[in-house]
Design an enzyme around this catalytic site. Structure first.
Site, PDB file in Angstrom:
ATOM      1  N   ASP A  70      66.310  19.188  -7.371  1.00 24.03           N
ATOM      2  CA  ASP A  70      67.452  20.113  -7.417  1.00 24.03           C
ATOM      3  C   ASP A  70      68.619  19.608  -6.579  1.00 24.03           C
ATOM      4  OD1 ASP A  70      66.184  21.962  -9.053  1.00 24.03           O
ATOM      5  OD2 ASP A  70      65.176  22.902  -7.361  1.00 24.03           O
ATOM      6  N   ASP A 130      66.626  29.764  -9.556  1.00 22.68           N
ATOM      7  CA  ASP A 130      65.300  29.347  -9.987  1.00 22.68           C
ATOM      8  C   ASP A 130      64.480  30.590 -10.281  1.00 22.68           C
ATOM      9  OD1 ASP A 130      65.267  26.734  -9.968  1.00 22.68           O
ATOM     10  OD2 ASP A 130      64.369  26.431  -8.004  1.00 22.68           O
ATOM     11  N   ASP A 185      64.670  24.410  -4.918  1.00 23.90           N
ATOM     12  CA  ASP A 185      63.682  24.122  -3.884  1.00 23.90           C
ATOM     13  C   ASP A 185      63.122  22.719  -4.008  1.00 23.90           C
ATOM     14  OD1 ASP A 185      62.341  24.415  -6.181  1.00 23.90           O
ATOM     15  OD2 ASP A 185      61.100  26.092  -5.566  1.00 23.90           O
TER      16      ASP A 185
END
Length: 1180
Positions: free
Chosen positions: A810, A485, A806
């Protein structure tokens, strides 16, 4: 995309949802009993939807009434007085499910005794003992031949029992060591578990303040705040909610999200996930009384949770899925018949076998066995088979030799009175055979794996890696790709607005409040203050002169900070419009990429405030405020102009651009609030701001290390492509001049799908090798990319992919990846639940540490293997040839067991605890298909084997002449220990000790002492073993078959031992490439031929093995058996599924139950895969 992090919230707007304050609502009357019983609440929570509402209405009037009876308040929650909380705990139970009792030490001892080889040794020892006490009548006659002749005086003959007793004693030692290891392991993991459990907190209202309390402290009557990404820790009834959607698949198996509202379906259940929205619930059932708790009690509390290998493992396997299904069925029937139907197919005619396979599938959360586990299992089985063959041959040769020698050559007849004497001989041969087998099987392997993993996990905690699944730590060492990310992982996740476009002017720095028209300023402050979660706020810094504390969603905090920078204040606005006055909230999710809030103005009209990703929001804007704060029309060409002039320049500097807009709506007719497309359109743009999220200072260096270690880092983000590209360049993910691709989610989707819209692997294969940045991606894109890379076969090595995430959205990608990293700070419960490792500091550089530890585990085990196999090869050949030539193994059973102890327990401790070094990051990953034993290792094993064999055979056949002592060969039964054989034993052990130092290096390095003092465990074990060896030789006497040696003999033994180190240098000089004969040997042990196969095949392989086991080929399977026992830890970890507290543990069980049913109905599999992909996450 820092979601509503589990923020420590200290304040909340007062007075929501009609205040129920009288009548002991504060829980002040500690003595007063509650107006409702546990049983009533349990029954209430079993109802859904309209039935539940009806029941609440009939029994309590409404939710307020129930609240009243529980002495609680919908606004202020409980009083929080210790007495009141304790009373609630006693009346309604506490919020934890008691774990299964740990195994007692005696149970562990009993388990260790199940080891097949040990059982054989025990039987042999007992027979040997029995025969030694039996005095045959024909003992003294010459009729039995030279059987009992020899150097036996009466005293020595009496000592025949010692060997048997000594074997039994050493068996006891091995058992105690194994049991103690298991016991301490169990204790360690329980400690780790409870530590993590204390860390999981939940927001509740007490005395009108929102506080974070540990989940276990929640009681019935608490007013809990639920928000996007939470895993509900207790059952409750919704009191107030905004657009709340729950994923109840873990309980019902239905993958569609269930919309919850106060007037339609207010029932919230523990173990379910909040996928969208927010709200407050009255806690009505905790711990064993909650819906999940009830299922758990049916399952026998912790049975699934710590489902270790029981004595009746197989029966249990057959029983359990069945029981689980039944329990789930009863529950499902109460809810609706449809779900119950889904669960039927498990009880099919195929019965046991299928079920067993199903059970296995549910208990293996990962797609495949870990790489190392697969390789080790295979290796252990191979070695075990070889050992069995060798020991069988040894016994057969000895027996034949004896029979032919006695009855054919000497022509004796079998006399009845001689039978016991002969039997005693056969027993001796049998013991020798068993000894060969004991040495051949590397039972230290699983121990080494366990110690190495447990040690690494403990140390990784210090490096901010919280390992949830043990094998993830080793898989990480093989990682070839990391999909990371951007927000919070590569950047600091501290958002600040640095540029703004307001009233037709692009301000490069924050404007002065005077430069913005008062009307615009007022709108701006209201739009930001009201249209953001009220849990997001800016608090004064902890230390004088520090940065202000951002609490809640970081993007929103950046905007609130912008309001403060404009010298305005958002708090009064929020007090004016408290949260329950918000008319309608469209919460953020990754499909909308925006958030909107509707309020009712004093004149009865509605105003909608909206904010979101600028390119998406501007498409919905028809007007824009000019310098005077008046709206003017905003046409598509104005929009293109703005994108070029404002948005792209901001994005190219790595800023996230966010558009803030509003719209006034008339009250008659009242708009249809569910038709979102109609409402959020024709907006008026107030401003576009550029938010900076600086790159973490340590990230570029960490990414450079990854690239040097052969790991490709890709950035997958929901951000604008220009922003993403700018940040990727700053991090060093992309370098100007390189050949790379940066794509947006929609381009990526267009390129990987065919005309029918199906994803094609070969299309993905054209993209992923060069792809470095995937921007504006949805969670499904992330999952598709991860799956595409894992399934790809264009490179000869299968890619091992790690993913960071997070957000709740996801989850699917984290589960699909080989290793999923969840963020400890910004991550939602759902993400943590799906992950293998939690980064407690949310920092990318911790991932690099995980890679280092992973490679270290792999290397530690290779070091141990190199050492272990050298000992094995030598000991087996010595025992085998010695026995065949001299009818007696030069190394006695008890000595062998001591050697085994050094090799197994101590060596695994010593070699498995080597600390990792930066040098590990200088090599490429090993890959899944590389043999566990490399050519260099093979060269070392054979090289040192040759040295040891030459020395030992020299000592065996001409040792008595060299040292001028009596020969120990051809000694009759029960003869006293000879110096000759003692020297052989001593030399053998000392060579192993020095070879252990050689084994510290496996890549052919010359300096084997490098960093040896950095590992105190290693040094103390080597010295300790040496000390014990001196004691055994000098004082071991008859039980250890040792005669004391003099100083000169000791020095010779030592000299030969040190020779190992010099010989090691010689071996290192020989280039591996020059030894073509090794290649076959190296590959002969290649354990990973088809390692990349899917789970089913892996399982099949073990099933065959188990079938063979059932056919009685028990012995060679012992290595595997031992690996499984020792890897109980791994399964303990996997089954309990989580560290994240009892609640989490419950939910993982439920999802396993759910898996059991989804696996049995193929039509459902696709549904469960998409269960969490509908997604939420605050990213713009």
């Amino acid at each position: 995309m820092g979601e509503m992090a589990n923020s420590a919230v200290e304040f909340y707007p007062k007075g929501r949802g009609g205040s129920v304050r009288g009548g002991g609502a504060d829980g002040g009357h500690a003595g007063a009993d509650f107006g409702v019983t546990v049983k009533e609440l349990r029954e209430l929570m079993e109802l859904r939807g309209a039935d539940a509402l009806q029941k609440i209405q009939d029994s309590y009037g409404d939710t307020e009434g129930l609240c009243h009876r529980l002495n609680s308040s919908t606004t202020d929650g409980l009083s929080g007085e210790p007495g009141d909380l304790e009373r609630r705990g006693q009346t309604f139970g506490q919020n934890f499910i008691p774990p299964k009792k740990p195994k007692t030490f005696l149970e562990l001892v009993w388990e260790a005794l199940q080891d097949v080889t040990l059982i054989i040794l025990e039987i042999a020892a007992i027979i040997s003992l029995g025969l030694s006490f039996y005095q045959p009548p024909g003992k003294d006659t010459e009729a039995c031949g030279n059987v009992s002749a020899g150097a036996e005086d009466e005293g020595e003959a009496e000592a025949g029992w010692i060997e048997g007793a000594a074997i039994l004693l050493s068996v006891v030692c091995v058992v105690l060591v194994t049991a103690f290891n298991d016991w301490s392991k169990e204790k360690q993991f329980r400690g780790l578990q409870s530590r993590i459990e204390q860390e999981q907190r939940f927001a509740v209202v007490r005395k009108g303040n929102v506080i974070q309390i540990p989940v276990a402290d929640m009681v019935v009557g608490d007013m809990a705040q639920v928000k996007y990404g939470d895993l509900l820790p207790a059952d409750g009834i919704l009191v107030q909610g905004n657009d709340l959607k729950i994923d109840e698949s873990s309980l019902t198996g239905e993958s569609d999200h269930v919309r919850k509202s106060v007037d339609k379906d207010p029932m919230l259940l523990s173990g379910t996930h909040v996928m969208e929205g927010s709200g407050r619930m009255l806690v009505t059932a905790v711990g064993v009384n909650s819906q999940t708790g009830i299922i758990f009690t049916l399952l026998g509390a912790g049975d699934m949770e710590e489902d270790s290998k029981d004595k009746k493992e197989k029966n249990e396997r057959e029983k359990k899925p069945d029981g689980a299904v039944e329990n789930n069925q009863n529950k499902a029937k109460k809810q609706d018949g449809g779900v119950a139907m889904e669960m039927q197919p498990l009880k099919s005619a195929e019965g046991g076998e299928v079920e067993e396979r199903e059970k296995k599938k549910t208990s293996v959360p990962k797609k495949e066995k870990s790489v190392l586990q697969g390789k080790l299992t295979k290796l252990a089985v191979q070695i075990g088979k070889a050992g069995l063959v060798m020991s069988a041959i040894t016994v057969i040769i000895l027996v034949l030799y004896f029979v032919i020698d006695t009855f054919v050559i000497e022509g004796r007849t079998w006399l009845t009175e001689c039978t016991p004497v002969y039997i005693q001989y056969f027993v001796k041969f049998f013991i020798i055979g068993v000894t060969v087998l004991v040495v051949a099987v590397p039972e230290g392997l699983p121990l080494a794996v366990t110690i190495s993993l447990a040690y690494s996990v403990k140390k990784m905690m210090k490096d901010n890696n919280l390992v949830r699944h043990l094998d993830a730590c080793e898989t990480m060492g093989n990682a070839t790709a990391i999909c990371s990310d951007k927000t919070g992982t590569l950047t600091t996740n501290r958002m600040t607005v640095v540029q703004a476009y307001v009233g037709d002017v692009h301000y490069r720095l924050i404007p002065d409040p005077g430069q913005i028209g008062p009307k615009t300023l007022d709108l701006l402050v209201h739009a930001i203050a009201i249209n953001s979660a009220y849990t997001s706020k800016i608090l004064p810094p902890d230390v004088e002169g520090g940065l202000a504390k951002q609490v809640g969603n970081k993007t929103e905090c950046g905007l609130l900070g912008f309001v403060l920078d404009l010298r305005q204040d958002y708090a009064p606005v929020r007090e004016q419009v408290p949260e329950e006055k918000l008319y309608k909230v469209y919460t953020f999710n990754s499909v909308r990429k925006s958030m909107s809030t509707v309020i009712k103005l004093s004149d009865g009209t509605f105003r909608l405030y909206s904010k979101g990703a600028s390119e998406i929001m501007l498409k919905k804007c028809s007007y824009i405020l000019d310098a005077n704060g008046e709206p003017r029309s905003f046409r598509p060409r104005d929009r293109d102009e703005m994108v070029k002039q404002v948005i792209e320049p901001m994005a190219c500097e790595g800023l996230r651009t966010i558009c803030i807009a509003y719209r006034d709506l008339s009250p008659n007719p009242e708009p249809d609030w569910d038709n979102e497309a109609e409402i959020v359109t024709e907006l008026t743009c107030i401003t576009v701001v550029g938010i900076e999220d600086p790159v973490r200072p340590e990230v570029p260096e960490a990414i450079r290390k990854c690239q040097r270690a052969g790991i490709t880092v890709r950035m997958v983000t929901g951000d604008n492509i220009n922003t993403a590209r700018a940040i990727a360049a700053k991090c060093g993910i992309i370098h100007p001049g390189d050949d790379f691709i940066c794509l947006e989610g929609k381009d990526f989707n267009r390129r990987i799908r065919n005309e029918k819209g199906e994803i094609e692997q070969e299309r993905i294969d054209k993209i992923w090798p060069k792809l470095r940045v995937l921007a504006r991606s949805s969670p499904t894109d992330k999952h598709t990319l991860v799956k595409g890379i894992i399934d790809s076969s264009i490179l000869e090595q299968r890619q091992v992919v790690a993913v960071t995430g997070d957000g709740t959205n996801d989850g699917p990608a984290l589960k699909k990846a080989d290793v999923g990293f969840a963020m400890g700070i910004a991550g939602t419960d759902v993400a943590k639940e799906a992950s293998d490792i939690i980064l407690t500091d949310d920092n990318f550089s911790s991932i690099v540490k995980a890679v280092m530890w992973g490679r270290n585990v792999y290397d530690s085990i290779s070091k141990f293997l190199q050492f272990q196999l050298t000992v094995n090869v030598v000991a087996v050949i010595v025992a085998f040839t010695g026995a065949c030539i001299t009818q007696d193994s030069p190394l006695k059973a008890v000595q062998m067991l001591w050697v085994n102890l050094i090799m197994d327990t101590f060596a695994s401790l010593a070699l498995a605890t080597e600390p990792p070094t930066e040098a590990l990051l200088l090599r490429k990953p090993y890959g899944r298909n590389n043999p566990l034993i490399s050519l260099t290792m093979m060269k070392n094993i054979l090289g040192h084997g040759v040295y040891q064999l030459v020395i030992i055979f020299t000592l065996l056949f001409i040792g008595e002449r060299i040292f001028n002592i009596d020969s120990g060969r051809n000694a009759p039964l029960h003869s006293p220990p000879s110096e000759h054989y003692t020297i052989i034993f001593n030399t053998f052990v000392l060579m192993q000790l020095f070879n252990e130092i050689n084994a510290r290096k496996i890549h052919g390095e010359r300096n084997v002492f490098d960093g040896i003092f950095g590992n105190p465990i290693f040094c103390s074990i080597v010295l300790g073993t040496f000390a014990v060896q001196i004691v055994i030789v000098q004082f071991g006497g008859k039980p250890f078959s040792c005669a004391p040696l003099n100083v000169e003999q000791w020095l010779w033994c030592l000299f030969v031992g040190v020779g190992e180190l010099l010989w090691g240098q010689l071996i290192a000089t020989v280039p591996t490439e020059r030894l073509p004969c090794l290649k076959e040997a190296g590959l002969g042990l290649e354990p990973g031929e088809e390692e990349g196969e899917e789970l089913a095949e892996d399982e099949e392989e073990i099933d065959c093995a188990e079938r063979e086991l059932r056919r009685g080929q028990i012995l060679w399977f012992r290595g595997l058996n031992r690996i499984q026992t020792q890897m109980e830890v791994v399964s303990t970890f996997k089954r309990s599924g989580s560290f994240q507290g009892a609640v989490r543990r419950r939910s993982s069980v439920l999802s396993q139950l759910h898996d059991v049913n989804t696996l049995s109905t193929p039509s459902h599999v696709s549904l469960s895969a998409t269960a969490n992909s509908t997604s939420v996450g605050f990213q713009f």
